[in-house]
Design a protein around this motif. Structure first.
Motif, PDB file in Angstrom:
ATOM      1  N   ARG A  36       0.828  -1.210   0.000  1.00 51.89           N
ATOM      2  CA  ARG A  36       0.000   0.000   0.000  1.00 51.89           C
ATOM      3  C   ARG A  36       0.862   1.260   0.000  1.00 51.89           C
ATOM      4  N   SER A  37       1.949   1.212   0.735  1.00 54.91           N
ATOM      5  CA  SER A  37       2.858   2.356   0.790  1.00 54.91           C
ATOM      6  C   SER A  37       3.494   2.596  -0.576  1.00 54.91           C
ATOM      7  N   ALA A  38       3.873   1.536  -1.252  1.00 51.43           N
ATOM      8  CA  ALA A  38       4.461   1.664  -2.585  1.00 51.43           C
ATOM      9  C   ALA A  38       3.456   2.241  -3.574  1.00 51.43           C
ATOM     10  N   VAL A  39       2.220   1.788  -3.505  1.00 50.24           N
ATOM     11  CA  VAL A  39       1.177   2.305  -4.393  1.00 50.24           C
ATOM     12  C   VAL A  39       0.945   3.785  -4.119  1.00 50.24           C
ATOM     13  N   TYR A  40       0.898   4.153  -2.858  1.00 50.71           N
ATOM     14  CA  TYR A  40       0.694   5.556  -2.492  1.00 50.71           C
ATOM     15  C   TYR A  40       1.871   6.404  -2.984  1.00 50.71           C
ATOM     16  N   GLY A  41       3.081   5.904  -2.803  1.00 50.49           N
ATOM     17  CA  GLY A  41       4.271   6.628  -3.272  1.00 50.49           C
ATOM     18  C   GLY A  41       4.264   6.796  -4.781  1.00 50.49           C
ATOM     19  N   THR A  42       3.870   5.758  -5.503  1.00 44.09           N
ATOM     20  CA  THR A  42       3.782   5.836  -6.963  1.00 44.09           C
ATOM     21  C   THR A  42       2.752   6.881  -7.374  1.00 44.09           C
ATOM     22  N   ARG A  43       1.641   6.898  -6.672  1.00 42.01           N
ATOM     23  CA  ARG A  43       0.588   7.883  -6.960  1.00 42.01           C
ATOM     24  C   ARG A  43       1.105   9.304  -6.753  1.00 42.01           C
ATOM     25  N   LEU A  44       1.781   9.535  -5.654  1.00 43.94           N
ATOM     26  CA  LEU A  44       2.294  10.882  -5.379  1.00 43.94           C
ATOM     27  C   LEU A  44       3.336  11.303  -6.413  1.00 43.94           C
ATOM     28  N   ARG A  45       4.227  10.374  -6.794  1.00 43.92           N
ATOM     29  CA  ARG A  45       5.229  10.695  -7.804  1.00 43.92           C
ATOM     30  C   ARG A  45       4.575  11.021  -9.147  1.00 43.92           C
ATOM     31  N   ALA A  46       3.548  10.257  -9.524  1.00 39.34           N
ATOM     32  CA  ALA A  46       2.847  10.501 -10.787  1.00 39.34           C
ATOM     33  C   ALA A  46       2.168  11.864 -10.771  1.00 39.34           C
ATOM     34  N   ILE A  47       1.539  12.194  -9.663  1.00 39.11           N
ATOM     35  CA  ILE A  47       0.893  13.509  -9.549  1.00 39.11           C
ATOM     36  C   ILE A  47       1.936  14.611  -9.701  1.00 39.11           C
ATOM     37  N   TYR A  48       3.080  14.438  -9.056  1.00 33.89           N
ATOM     38  CA  TYR A  48       4.140  15.448  -9.113  1.00 33.89           C
ATOM     39  C   TYR A  48       4.695  15.574 -10.529  1.00 33.89           C
ATOM     40  N   LYS A  49       4.944  14.436 -11.187  1.00 31.29           N
ATOM     41  CA  LYS A  49       5.565  14.456 -12.512  1.00 31.29           C
ATOM     42  C   LYS A  49       4.629  14.941 -13.611  1.00 31.29           C
ATOM     43  N   PHE A  50       3.366  14.555 -13.552  1.00 26.53           N
ATOM     44  CA  PHE A  50       2.480  14.776 -14.680  1.00 26.53           C
ATOM     45  C   PHE A  50       1.494  15.927 -14.510  1.00 26.53           C
ATOM     46  N   THR A  51       1.480  16.538 -13.356  1.00 30.30           N
ATOM     47  CA  THR A  51       0.597  17.686 -13.154  1.00 30.30           C
ATOM     48  C   THR A  51       1.328  18.927 -13.644  1.00 30.30           C
ATOM     49  N   ARG A  52       0.754  19.538 -14.657  1.00 37.99           N
ATOM     50  CA  ARG A  52       1.401  20.706 -15.274  1.00 37.99           C
ATOM     51  C   ARG A  52       0.961  22.029 -14.646  1.00 37.99           C
ATOM     52  N   THR A  53      -0.122  21.994 -13.942  1.00 36.86           N
ATOM     53  CA  THR A  53      -0.615  23.222 -13.324  1.00 36.86           C
ATOM     54  C   THR A  53      -0.786  23.000 -11.827  1.00 36.86           C
ATOM     55  N   SER A  54      -0.642  24.057 -11.092  1.00 37.33           N
ATOM     56  CA  SER A  54      -0.850  23.983  -9.654  1.00 37.33           C
ATOM     57  C   SER A  54      -2.347  24.013  -9.354  1.00 37.33           C
ATOM     58  N   PRO A  55      -2.738  23.595  -8.173  1.00 40.53           N
ATOM     59  CA  PRO A  55      -4.156  23.694  -7.808  1.00 40.53           C
ATOM     60  C   PRO A  55      -4.678  25.129  -7.908  1.00 40.53           C
ATOM     61  N   LEU A  56      -3.861  26.083  -7.538  1.00 38.17           N
ATOM     62  CA  LEU A  56      -4.284  27.479  -7.625  1.00 38.17           C
ATOM     63  C   LEU A  56      -4.535  27.881  -9.076  1.00 38.17           C
ATOM     64  N   GLU A  57      -3.651  27.456  -9.987  1.00 36.88           N
ATOM     65  CA  GLU A  57      -3.856  27.751 -11.407  1.00 36.88           C
ATOM     66  C   GLU A  57      -5.132  27.100 -11.932  1.00 36.88           C
ATOM     67  N   GLU A  58      -5.405  25.883 -11.470  1.00 39.44           N
ATOM     68  CA  GLU A  58      -6.636  25.198 -11.872  1.00 39.44           C
ATOM     69  C   GLU A  58      -7.858  25.998 -11.453  1.00 39.44           C
ATOM     70  N   ILE A  59      -7.825  26.503 -10.247  1.00 43.26           N
ATOM     71  CA  ILE A  59      -8.968  27.271  -9.736  1.00 43.26           C
ATOM     72  C   ILE A  59      -9.094  28.604 -10.467  1.00 43.26           C
ATOM     73  N   LEU A  60      -7.978  29.301 -10.626  1.00 48.24           N
ATOM     74  CA  LEU A  60      -8.023  30.629 -11.240  1.00 48.24           C
ATOM     75  C   LEU A  60      -8.313  30.600 -12.739  1.00 48.24           C
ATOM     76  N   SER A  61      -8.090  29.458 -13.380  1.00 46.20           N
ATOM     77  CA  SER A  61      -8.350  29.378 -14.818  1.00 46.20           C
ATOM     78  C   SER A  61      -9.810  29.021 -15.126  1.00 46.20           C
ATOM     79  N   SER A  62     -10.617  28.905 -14.103  1.00 44.66           N
ATOM     80  CA  SER A  62     -12.042  28.602 -14.300  1.00 44.66           C
ATOM     81  C   SER A  62     -12.699  29.721 -15.096  1.00 44.66           C
TER      82      SER A  62
END
Length: 82
Positions: A19-45
């Motif tokens: 479970r820890s490995a899956v969670y770590g993989t998820r966090l790394r994927a979010i970090y690597k593949f997210t091109r915008t910050s949460p704030l940018e997502e909200i402000l671009s609405s």
């Protein structure tokens, strides 16, 4: 008797490690593949309604991640206590 205790502990440790490995993989994927910050997502609405939907989605994702992290910490603490 000791052998009977070791087997469940080893299984619990293996499950927690997985479970820890899956969670770590998820966090790394979010970090690597997210091109915008949460704030940018909200402000671009384009509208207030869209902004609310995005905020709600981001909050839901954060709640799930936090719940998973708490579960992992509780499992780790329980294993350390035994």
């Amino acid at each position: 008797m000791v052998r009977g205790i070791e087997v469940p502990l080893v299984r619990k440790q293996a499950a927690m490690d997985e479970r820890s490995a899956v969670y770590g993989t998820r966090l790394r994927a979010i970090y690597k593949f997210t091109r915008t910050s949460p704030l940018e997502e909200i402000l671009s609405s384009r509208s207030f309604g869209e902004m609310l939907k995005r905020v709600t989605m981001l909050q839901a994702v954060a709640r799930v991640d936090n719940r998973l992290l708490v579960e992992l910490r509780n499992e780790r603490d329980a294993l350390r206590a035994t």
